[in-house]
Write a protein that holds these residues in place. Sequence first.
Motif, PDB file in Angstrom:
ATOM      1  N   PRO A 174      42.432 -29.330  -4.580  1.00 32.83           N
ATOM      2  CA  PRO A 174      41.372 -28.757  -5.652  1.00 32.83           C
ATOM      3  C   PRO A 174      41.752 -28.995  -6.959  1.00 32.83           C
ATOM      4  O   PRO A 174      42.483 -29.767  -7.197  1.00 32.83           O
ATOM      5  N   LEU A 175      40.837 -28.493  -7.962  1.00 29.21           N
ATOM      6  CA  LEU A 175      40.888 -29.062  -9.089  1.00 29.21           C
ATOM      7  C   LEU A 175      41.373 -28.037 -10.165  1.00 29.21           C
ATOM      8  O   LEU A 175      41.794 -28.316 -11.152  1.00 29.21           O
ATOM      9  N   LEU A 176      41.359 -26.678  -9.733  1.00 32.92           N
ATOM     10  CA  LEU A 176      42.010 -25.750 -10.263  1.00 32.92           C
ATOM     11  C   LEU A 176      42.675 -24.633  -9.068  1.00 32.92           C
ATOM     12  O   LEU A 176      42.060 -24.313  -8.345  1.00 32.92           O
ATOM     13  N   VAL A 177      44.100 -24.245  -9.587  1.00 34.38           N
ATOM     14  CA  VAL A 177      44.801 -23.471  -8.691  1.00 34.38           C
ATOM     15  C   VAL A 177      45.167 -22.276  -9.701  1.00 34.38           C
ATOM     16  O   VAL A 177      45.942 -22.348 -10.405  1.00 34.38           O
TER      17      VAL A 177
ATOM     18  N   GLU B 177      36.816 -26.796  -5.090  1.00 32.40           N
ATOM     19  CA  GLU B 177      36.847 -27.002  -6.444  1.00 32.40           C
ATOM     20  C   GLU B 177      38.163 -26.192  -6.924  1.00 32.40           C
ATOM     21  O   GLU B 177      38.847 -26.648  -7.829  1.00 32.40           O
ATOM     22  N   VAL B 178      37.960 -24.727  -6.697  1.00 33.16           N
ATOM     23  CA  VAL B 178      38.886 -23.912  -7.200  1.00 33.16           C
ATOM     24  C   VAL B 178      39.419 -22.808  -5.962  1.00 33.16           C
ATOM     25  O   VAL B 178      38.730 -22.662  -5.240  1.00 33.16           O
ATOM     26  N   VAL B 179      40.773 -22.878  -6.010  1.00 34.48           N
ATOM     27  CA  VAL B 179      41.406 -21.850  -4.966  1.00 34.48           C
ATOM     28  C   VAL B 179      42.274 -21.004  -5.818  1.00 34.48           C
ATOM     29  O   VAL B 179      42.738 -21.071  -6.683  1.00 34.48           O
ATOM     30  N   ALA B 180      42.745 -19.752  -5.057  1.00 38.17           N
ATOM     31  CA  ALA B 180      43.127 -18.918  -5.758  1.00 38.17           C
ATOM     32  C   ALA B 180      44.858 -19.030  -5.882  1.00 38.17           C
ATOM     33  O   ALA B 180      45.336 -18.726  -6.641  1.00 38.17           O
ATOM     34  N   THR B 181      45.367 -19.600  -4.752  1.00 33.46           N
ATOM     35  CA  THR B 181      46.828 -19.613  -4.542  1.00 33.46           C
ATOM     36  C   THR B 181      47.414 -21.393  -4.290  1.00 33.46           C
ATOM     37  O   THR B 181      46.609 -21.961  -3.664  1.00 33.46           O
ATOM     38  N   GLY B 182      48.460 -21.479  -4.593  1.00 32.64           N
ATOM     39  CA  GLY B 182      49.135 -22.583  -3.922  1.00 32.64           C
ATOM     40  C   GLY B 182      48.937 -23.045  -2.562  1.00 32.64           C
ATOM     41  O   GLY B 182      48.809 -24.010  -1.976  1.00 32.64           O
TER      42      GLY B 182
ATOM     43  N   ARG C 253      40.061 -15.733 -20.381  1.00 31.64           N
ATOM     44  CA  ARG C 253      41.152 -14.524 -20.151  1.00 31.64           C
ATOM     45  C   ARG C 253      40.972 -13.357 -21.126  1.00 31.64           C
ATOM     46  O   ARG C 253      41.374 -13.693 -22.431  1.00 31.64           O
ATOM     47  N   GLY C 254      40.474 -12.486 -20.783  1.00 29.78           N
ATOM     48  CA  GLY C 254      40.201 -11.194 -22.013  1.00 29.78           C
ATOM     49  C   GLY C 254      39.575 -11.625 -22.877  1.00 29.78           C
ATOM     50  O   GLY C 254      38.525 -12.213 -22.867  1.00 29.78           O
ATOM     51  N   GLU C 255      40.089 -11.804 -24.110  1.00 28.76           N
ATOM     52  CA  GLU C 255      39.414 -12.098 -25.480  1.00 28.76           C
ATOM     53  C   GLU C 255      39.616 -13.403 -25.894  1.00 28.76           C
ATOM     54  O   GLU C 255      38.825 -13.803 -26.719  1.00 28.76           O
ATOM     55  N   ARG C 256      40.024 -14.066 -24.873  1.00 26.98           N
ATOM     56  CA  ARG C 256      40.786 -15.840 -25.307  1.00 26.98           C
ATOM     57  C   ARG C 256      39.594 -16.538 -24.535  1.00 26.98           C
ATOM     58  O   ARG C 256      39.601 -16.607 -23.363  1.00 26.98           O
ATOM     59  N   SER C 257      39.029 -17.411 -25.209  1.00 24.20           N
ATOM     60  CA  SER C 257      38.358 -18.524 -24.594  1.00 24.20           C
ATOM     61  C   SER C 257      38.849 -19.819 -24.847  1.00 24.20           C
ATOM     62  O   SER C 257      39.258 -20.355 -26.198  1.00 24.20           O
ATOM     63  N   LEU C 258      39.156 -20.743 -23.757  1.00 23.69           N
ATOM     64  CA  LEU C 258      40.056 -22.007 -23.783  1.00 23.69           C
ATOM     65  C   LEU C 258      39.141 -23.054 -23.193  1.00 23.69           C
ATOM     66  O   LEU C 258      38.187 -22.826 -22.373  1.00 23.69           O
ATOM     67  N   VAL C 259      39.564 -24.276 -23.233  1.00 25.95           N
ATOM     68  CA  VAL C 259      38.985 -25.215 -22.667  1.00 25.95           C
ATOM     69  C   VAL C 259      40.185 -26.395 -22.161  1.00 25.95           C
ATOM     70  O   VAL C 259      41.285 -26.592 -22.801  1.00 25.95           O
ATOM     71  N   LEU C 260      40.085 -26.454 -20.769  1.00 29.17           N
ATOM     72  CA  LEU C 260      41.155 -27.250 -20.195  1.00 29.17           C
ATOM     73  C   LEU C 260      40.512 -28.729 -19.732  1.00 29.17           C
ATOM     74  O   LEU C 260      39.406 -28.668 -19.209  1.00 29.17           O
ATOM     75  N   ARG C 261      41.428 -29.798 -20.035  1.00 28.55           N
ATOM     76  CA  ARG C 261      40.873 -30.755 -19.643  1.00 28.55           C
ATOM     77  C   ARG C 261      42.014 -31.817 -18.783  1.00 28.55           C
ATOM     78  O   ARG C 261      43.135 -31.480 -19.067  1.00 28.55           O
ATOM     79  N   ARG C 262      41.448 -32.281 -17.672  1.00 29.80           N
ATOM     80  CA  ARG C 262      42.308 -32.746 -16.795  1.00 29.80           C
ATOM     81  C   ARG C 262      41.526 -34.114 -16.196  1.00 29.80           C
ATOM     82  O   ARG C 262      40.485 -34.142 -16.236  1.00 29.80           O
ATOM     83  N   GLY C 263      42.453 -34.968 -15.382  1.00 26.75           N
ATOM     84  CA  GLY C 263      41.818 -36.083 -14.751  1.00 26.75           C
ATOM     85  C   GLY C 263      41.365 -35.700 -13.376  1.00 26.75           C
ATOM     86  O   GLY C 263      41.489 -34.413 -12.878  1.00 26.75           O
ATOM     87  N   PRO C 264      40.734 -36.719 -12.790  1.00 23.22           N
ATOM     88  CA  PRO C 264      40.301 -36.411 -11.530  1.00 23.22           C
ATOM     89  C   PRO C 264      41.316 -36.444 -10.695  1.00 23.22           C
ATOM     90  O   PRO C 264      42.379 -36.288 -10.656  1.00 23.22           O
ATOM     91  N   ARG C 265      40.763 -35.983  -9.159  1.00 23.99           N
ATOM     92  CA  ARG C 265      41.590 -35.866  -8.272  1.00 23.99           C
ATOM     93  C   ARG C 265      42.407 -37.380  -7.825  1.00 23.99           C
ATOM     94  O   ARG C 265      41.960 -38.529  -8.198  1.00 23.99           O
ATOM     95  N   PRO C 266      43.986 -37.303  -7.917  1.00 25.81           N
ATOM     96  CA  PRO C 266      44.352 -38.504  -7.344  1.00 25.81           C
ATOM     97  C   PRO C 266      44.023 -39.067  -6.096  1.00 25.81           C
ATOM     98  O   PRO C 266      43.451 -38.454  -5.239  1.00 25.81           O
ATOM     99  N   PRO C 267      44.160 -40.155  -5.670  1.00 21.19           N
ATOM    100  CA  PRO C 267      45.211 -41.122  -6.447  1.00 21.19           C
ATOM    101  C   PRO C 267      44.314 -41.797  -7.853  1.00 21.19           C
ATOM    102  O   PRO C 267      43.049 -42.146  -7.801  1.00 21.19           O
TER     103      PRO C 267
ATOM    104  N   SER D  70      38.522 -16.330 -15.695  1.00 20.41           N
ATOM    105  CA  SER D  70      37.011 -16.936 -15.080  1.00 20.41           C
ATOM    106  C   SER D  70      36.648 -18.314 -15.753  1.00 20.41           C
ATOM    107  O   SER D  70      37.309 -18.756 -16.726  1.00 20.41           O
ATOM    108  N   TRP D  71      36.000 -19.043 -15.074  1.00 17.94           N
ATOM    109  CA  TRP D  71      36.118 -20.703 -15.374  1.00 17.94           C
ATOM    110  C   TRP D  71      34.814 -21.043 -15.081  1.00 17.94           C
ATOM    111  O   TRP D  71      33.835 -20.452 -14.309  1.00 17.94           O
ATOM    112  N   GLN D  72      34.388 -22.154 -15.848  1.00 16.25           N
ATOM    113  CA  GLN D  72      33.032 -22.669 -15.667  1.00 16.25           C
ATOM    114  C   GLN D  72      33.192 -24.337 -16.071  1.00 16.25           C
ATOM    115  O   GLN D  72      33.792 -24.915 -16.966  1.00 16.25           O
TER     116      GLN D  72
END
Length: 359
Positions: free
Chosen positions: A24-27, A9-14, A63-77, A46-48
Amino acid sequence: MISTPDGVEVVATGADAAALALPPLLVLDALTEFLDAEGLGSGAISWQRIGEGHSNLTYLLRRGERSLVLRRGPRPPLPKSTHDMVRESRIQLLVKAAGIPVPDIVAVCADDSVLGVPFYVMDHLDGVVITDDEPAGLDTPEQRRATAFAAVDALVTLHGVDVGSGGLERVGRPDGYLERQVSLFSSLWDASTRRSVPEIASVASWLAANTPKSQRASVVHGDYRIGNLMFEHGAPPRVLAILDWEMATVGDPLADLGYFLATYAEAGAATTPLELTPVTRRLGSPSRAELAARYGAATGLDLSDLRWYQALALWKAAVFCEAIYTRWLNGERPGDRFAPTLADGVPALVRESARLIEG
């Protein structure tokens, strides 16, 4: 690397991502670079994963004091004209400018090279989404009733937005909206299925032959249900934000009402795969008829054809659920626990649509 039943699901690098059979879903290094360029937080991510995640995927990032929400589509195709995060974010910006409560979008990425698909980032909101459990303060019969009515009232407000200006006039084509819905989803079924499901064609034929005349145009959310609303904490219930705008357009407002009622879990009613907030079966929750009456009184719209709109909602849901099921059969959604249930779930949706047609 973080592995799950549906792959890494998540990797550190490209470089880590390039070594995998499934993307993966997050790089994290690419995402960090993007967030840095946008000035969104600092330091390690950090992610969930949050939300139901049957279609698009949503992540809570810190990230630090910032809380964000990321929205993306599923894996291609990805199927053509689906999971368009850039369009979805644009519509949210337009309805927010019109006074509709949605999260603040702080960045949009149309560059596939960052995460493999476009995505957008929102500020995190401190609220509650009601699905299997009720938050404290909204778990009494009186507050259950008020919560469902608050959802209807928010829909009335959405449908009152002027779609003739402010950019919304370019979002969709209201003329012929219902006819196009039946035609489009009929073609999507043919392209998505690998099996024969009884009644799918007969329901489509009935919908085409009995299409009502739209009374007016409005913003149509397309997936309007209690599970796509975020409420403030505590009573009385107040809608903090309307979420998940992937299917939004400009069209017939009763399409939203039909979907809302068709997916609303009512005590004594048949269950379907769209029953994602079962708590509305509990004592105090209003009936579908009461919700429809409240909407009709507030809008002045004629609801005599409401059965058609509810049948359309269930039939359309069968089509897009079949696409999920077929992608799972093709190995494109490994580890998905929802998709296998659609072997029986899609025929159940079609049967319920046919039952509505029969009255």
